[in-house]
Motif scaffolding. Structure first.
Motif, short mmCIF file in Angstrom:
data_model
loop_
_atom_site.label_atom_id
_atom_site.label_comp_id
_atom_site.label_asym_id
_atom_site.label_seq_id
_atom_site.Cartn_x
_atom_site.Cartn_y
_atom_site.Cartn_z
N ILE A 210 0.84 -1.21 0.00
CA ILE A 210 0.00 0.00 0.00
C ILE A 210 0.87 1.25 0.00
CG2 ILE A 210 -1.65 1.35 1.35
CD1 ILE A 210 -2.93 -0.99 -0.07
N ASP A 211 1.90 1.29 0.82
CA ASP A 211 2.77 2.47 0.90
C ASP A 211 3.50 2.71 -0.41
OD1 ASP A 211 1.98 2.85 3.50
OD2 ASP A 211 3.72 1.82 4.39
N ILE A 212 4.01 1.63 -1.00
CA ILE A 212 4.75 1.79 -2.26
C ILE A 212 3.78 2.22 -3.38
CG2 ILE A 212 6.04 0.54 -4.04
CD1 ILE A 212 7.29 -1.13 -1.84
N SER A 213 2.59 1.64 -3.39
CA SER A 213 1.60 2.02 -4.41
C SER A 213 1.22 3.48 -4.29
CB SER A 213 0.35 1.14 -4.27
OG SER A 213 0.68 -0.22 -4.45
N TRP A 214 1.09 3.96 -3.06
CA TRP A 214 0.76 5.37 -2.85
C TRP A 214 1.87 6.28 -3.37
CZ3 TRP A 214 -2.93 8.61 -2.36
CH2 TRP A 214 -2.71 9.89 -1.83
N GLN A 215 3.11 5.91 -3.09
CA GLN A 215 4.24 6.70 -3.59
C GLN A 215 4.29 6.69 -5.12
OE1 GLN A 215 6.25 8.70 -1.82
NE2 GLN A 215 5.03 8.15 0.00
N CYS A 216 4.03 5.54 -5.72
CA CYS A 216 4.00 5.44 -7.19
C CYS A 216 2.87 6.30 -7.77
CB CYS A 216 3.84 3.99 -7.62
SG CYS A 216 5.28 2.96 -7.27
N LEU A 217 1.73 6.33 -7.07
CA LEU A 217 0.61 7.15 -7.52
C LEU A 217 0.98 8.63 -7.47
CD1 LEU A 217 -2.34 7.34 -8.42
CD2 LEU A 217 -2.99 7.41 -6.01
N LEU A 218 1.69 9.04 -6.41
CA LEU A 218 2.12 10.43 -6.31
C LEU A 218 3.12 10.78 -7.41
CD1 LEU A 218 2.57 10.83 -2.43
CD2 LEU A 218 0.68 11.64 -3.86
N ILE A 219 3.89 9.80 -7.85
CA ILE A 219 4.85 10.04 -8.93
C ILE A 219 4.13 10.17 -10.28
CG2 ILE A 219 6.73 8.99 -10.26
CD1 ILE A 219 7.71 7.73 -7.65
N LEU A 220 3.17 9.28 -10.53
CA LEU A 220 2.54 9.20 -11.84
C LEU A 220 1.33 10.12 -12.00
CD1 LEU A 220 2.66 5.33 -12.35
CD2 LEU A 220 4.19 7.04 -13.34
N ALA A 221 0.68 10.50 -10.89
CA ALA A 221 -0.55 11.29 -10.98
C ALA A 221 -0.38 12.60 -11.75
CB ALA A 221 -1.11 11.55 -9.59
N PRO A 222 0.66 13.41 -11.48
CA PRO A 222 0.80 14.66 -12.24
C PRO A 222 0.96 14.41 -13.75
CG PRO A 222 2.19 14.70 -10.29
CD PRO A 222 1.69 13.30 -10.43
N VAL A 223 1.66 13.34 -14.10
CA VAL A 223 1.87 13.04 -15.52
C VAL A 223 0.54 12.69 -16.18
CG1 VAL A 223 3.08 11.57 -17.16
CG2 VAL A 223 4.21 12.26 -15.05
N PHE A 224 -0.23 11.80 -15.53
CA PHE A 224 -1.52 11.42 -16.10
C PHE A 224 -2.49 12.61 -16.14
CE2 PHE A 224 -0.59 6.90 -14.58
CZ PHE A 224 -0.18 6.50 -15.85
N ALA A 225 -2.47 13.43 -15.09
CA ALA A 225 -3.36 14.59 -15.05
C ALA A 225 -3.01 15.57 -16.17
CB ALA A 225 -3.28 15.27 -13.69
N ALA A 226 -1.71 15.80 -16.36
CA ALA A 226 -1.29 16.72 -17.42
C ALA A 226 -1.68 16.18 -18.79
CB ALA A 226 0.22 16.93 -17.36
N ALA A 227 -1.49 14.87 -19.00
CA ALA A 227 -1.86 14.27 -20.28
C ALA A 227 -3.37 14.39 -20.53
CB ALA A 227 -1.43 12.80 -20.31
N LEU A 228 -4.16 14.19 -19.48
CA LEU A 228 -5.62 14.28 -19.62
C LEU A 228 -6.05 15.70 -19.95
CD1 LEU A 228 -8.32 12.76 -19.34
CD2 LEU A 228 -8.33 13.41 -16.93
N VAL A 229 -5.49 16.68 -19.24
CA VAL A 229 -5.86 18.08 -19.46
C VAL A 229 -5.46 18.53 -20.85
CG1 VAL A 229 -5.40 20.45 -18.74
CG2 VAL A 229 -5.83 18.70 -17.02
N VAL A 230 -4.24 18.18 -21.27
CA VAL A 230 -3.76 18.59 -22.59
C VAL A 230 -4.60 17.94 -23.69
CG1 VAL A 230 -1.82 18.41 -24.20
CG2 VAL A 230 -1.41 19.07 -21.83
N ALA A 231 -4.90 16.65 -23.56
CA ALA A 231 -5.71 15.96 -24.57
C ALA A 231 -7.09 16.60 -24.68
CB ALA A 231 -5.83 14.48 -24.23
N PHE A 232 -7.70 16.91 -23.53
CA PHE A 232 -9.02 17.54 -23.54
C PHE A 232 -8.96 18.92 -24.19
CE2 PHE A 232 -12.28 20.19 -21.51
CZ PHE A 232 -13.41 19.46 -21.81
N ALA A 233 -7.94 19.71 -23.84
CA ALA A 233 -7.83 21.08 -24.37
C ALA A 233 -7.59 21.06 -25.88
CB ALA A 233 -6.69 21.82 -23.66
N VAL A 234 -6.71 20.19 -26.36
CA VAL A 234 -6.41 20.15 -27.79
C VAL A 234 -7.64 19.69 -28.58
CG1 VAL A 234 -4.99 19.06 -29.58
CG2 VAL A 234 -3.95 19.77 -27.42
N ASN A 235 -8.36 18.71 -28.06
CA ASN A 235 -9.57 18.26 -28.74
C ASN A 235 -10.64 19.35 -28.79
OD1 ASN A 235 -9.04 15.57 -29.62
ND2 ASN A 235 -9.13 14.87 -27.51
#
Length: 352
Positions: A76-101
């Motif tokens: 659980i602890d390692i998964s949470w740390q991995c989520l904190l690492i990857l969340a900004p990347v996924f969020a940025a990709a989602l926002v950019v994809a939505f904005a460009v579309n």
């Protein structure tokens, strides 16, 4: 089949949009997303390394007993740390994809493309899609992408061929920093190259979109009929409207005070009713055949007919049905009405 050489009408574009036919380049969305992710990772990478180091330190220094409960806590602890690492990347990709579309298509919600269609299961149509122009363009784009990645990868390796052997004697941290720098350099170049490919793809998508929406002359005529109505029916409706307007005008004419003529080419009937308008107004007017009909109705109803060529022409050209006479004509009309009222008064006195 008629040649489709005319650009689409606004109605055709609106209908196509409802069906899901929208100008959009998926390559442009992907290229901008890649560029945004590379830029974010460039800034986010120190934080990523720090969190990864914390994960390794956490697992190496774990002092509890290794059982199912402690193992679950570690996961659980390692998964949470991995989520904190990857969340900004996924969020940025989602926002950019939505904005460009949104920038490409505008706000749109379409349900028709989600409706199942048996025509999509047609093997003949499927073969056309597999071997058509779009399939060839997609193949060329994929080959270009592979060539771009291969070129920049070979270029990075060739430029640093002498440096790679020296990494064996370097510290792990130095090697990671050096290799990550090379990877980011290659990623920037690939992202920019993909952006150029995406721009070319957008131009192709625009050309293909306009080509598919082109209309033949027959389609434009049919659309005009559907929008404006059949010209024959529309002509009949206008004819009936003119007849009804003529009947109303002839009924109103019976209440007129005077008819001013040209004498045969123009005829304008005036009425002076202070309860309705402060000045005389036109109740009927016409030229040629209609002028003769106005004279006939006036004679039948004992309405005074006066010949005044310039006044008849001016009233016909300047005043519409139901409008009062303008100020520049009021004096001439007043003289006519004064004469008519005196004449009607004499008629009533004689009849009495």
């Amino acid at each position: 089949m008629a040649e489709k050489r005319f650009p689409a009408t606004p109605k055709k574009r609106q209908e196509a949009r409802k069906k899901g036919q929208i100008l959009k380049s998926q390559e442009l969305t992907s290229a901008v997303m890649l560029l945004a992710i590379v830029g974010l990772l460039k800034m986010w990478l120190p934080n990523v390394f720090q969190r990864l180091a914390n994960i390794f330190t956490y697992t190496a220094n774990f002092s509890g007993d290794w059982n199912l409960q402690s193992l679950w806590k570690v996961v659980i602890d390692i998964s949470w740390q991995c989520l904190l690492i990857l969340a900004p990347v996924f969020a940025a990709a989602l926002v950019v994809a939505f904005a460009v579309n949104i920038l490409q298509t505008g706000p749109v919600f379409i349900t028709e493309p989600m409706i199942p269609k048996f025509s999509r299961m047609n093997p003949v149509e499927g073969a056309k899609r597999m071997f058509g122009l779009k399939a060839l363009v997609n193949l060329v784009k994929s080959l270009f992408k592979v060539l771009v990645i291969g070129y920049f990868l070979i270029d990075i390796i060739r430029k640093n061929m002498d440096v790679f052997p020296a990494l064996q004697g370097a510290e792990v941290g130095q090697s990671v920093i050096f290799l990550s720098g090379l990877l980011f350099e290659m990623a920037w170049k690939i992202a920019l190259a993909f952006l150029v490919i995406a721009f070319a793809d957008f131009l192709y998508q625009w050309w293909d979109y306009e080509k598919n929406l082109r209309m033949s002359q027959e389609e434009i005529k049919e659309e005009y009929k559907q929008t404006e109505g059949d010209p024959l029916i529309k002509g009949q409706i206008k004819k009936r409207q003119r007849m009804m307007a003529m009947r109303r005008m002839m009924e109103d004419l019976k209440q007129a005070d005077v008819v001013i003529t040209n004498p045969t080419h123009y005829a304008v009937a005036l009425k002076y009713d202070t309860a309705k308008y402060p000045a005389p107004y036109v109740v009927a007017k016409g030229q040629n055949e209609i002028a003769l009909r106005i004279r006939a109705v006036a004679e039948e109803n004992n309405i005074v007919i006066m010949e005044n060529k310039p006044l008849a022409r001016s009233l016909y050209s300047q005043v519409e049905l139901g409008q009062v006479v303008p100020g520049e004509l009021y004096k001439a009309v007043a003289e006519v009405l004064a004469f008519v009222f005196r004449l009607n008064k004499k008629r009533r006195s004689y009849s009495a």
